[in-house]
Design a protein around this motif. Structure first.
Motif, PDB file in Angstrom:
ATOM      1  N   ALA A   6     114.848  80.239  61.083  1.00  0.00           N
ATOM      2  CA  ALA A   6     114.082  81.365  61.627  1.00  0.00           C
ATOM      3  C   ALA A   6     114.651  81.798  62.972  1.00  0.00           C
ATOM      4  N   ARG A   7     114.905  80.837  63.855  1.00  0.00           N
ATOM      5  CA  ARG A   7     115.462  81.159  65.174  1.00  0.00           C
ATOM      6  C   ARG A   7     116.860  81.755  65.067  1.00  0.00           C
ATOM      7  N   SER A   8     117.671  81.214  64.161  1.00  0.00           N
ATOM      8  CA  SER A   8     119.061  81.665  64.068  1.00  0.00           C
ATOM      9  C   SER A   8     119.175  83.110  63.587  1.00  0.00           C
ATOM     10  N   ILE A   9     118.155  83.599  62.887  1.00  0.00           N
ATOM     11  CA  ILE A   9     118.218  84.989  62.423  1.00  0.00           C
ATOM     12  C   ILE A   9     117.287  85.903  63.212  1.00  0.00           C
ATOM     13  N   GLY A  10     116.771  85.394  64.324  1.00  0.00           N
ATOM     14  CA  GLY A  10     116.062  86.252  65.257  1.00  0.00           C
ATOM     15  C   GLY A  10     114.549  86.205  65.258  1.00  0.00           C
ATOM     16  N   TYR A  11     113.946  85.332  64.485  1.00  0.00           N
ATOM     17  CA  TYR A  11     112.494  85.222  64.490  1.00  0.00           C
ATOM     18  C   TYR A  11     112.063  84.219  65.550  1.00  0.00           C
ATOM     19  N   GLY A  12     110.951  84.502  66.206  1.00  0.00           N
ATOM     20  CA  GLY A  12     110.456  83.636  67.267  1.00  0.00           C
ATOM     21  C   GLY A  12     109.731  82.406  66.760  1.00  0.00           C
TER      22      GLY A  12
END
Length: 41
Positions: free
Chosen positions: A5-11
């Protein structure tokens, strides 16, 4: 899943999971289970 999630831009995992379900129609966990079952056959 948090790292993905973090690696594709989600917080958060929750934000990613909600977007995934909106797009694909099922939650990521159910999608993963179904995909594994399909490969097994």
């Amino acid at each position: 899943m948090a790292a993905v999630a973090r690696s594709i831009g989600y917080g958060s995992e929750s934000a990613f999971s909600n977007a995934f379900k909106r797009t694909v129609g099922v939650a990521p966990r159910r999608y993963r289970i179904a995909a594994r079952a399909a490969v097994a056959y």
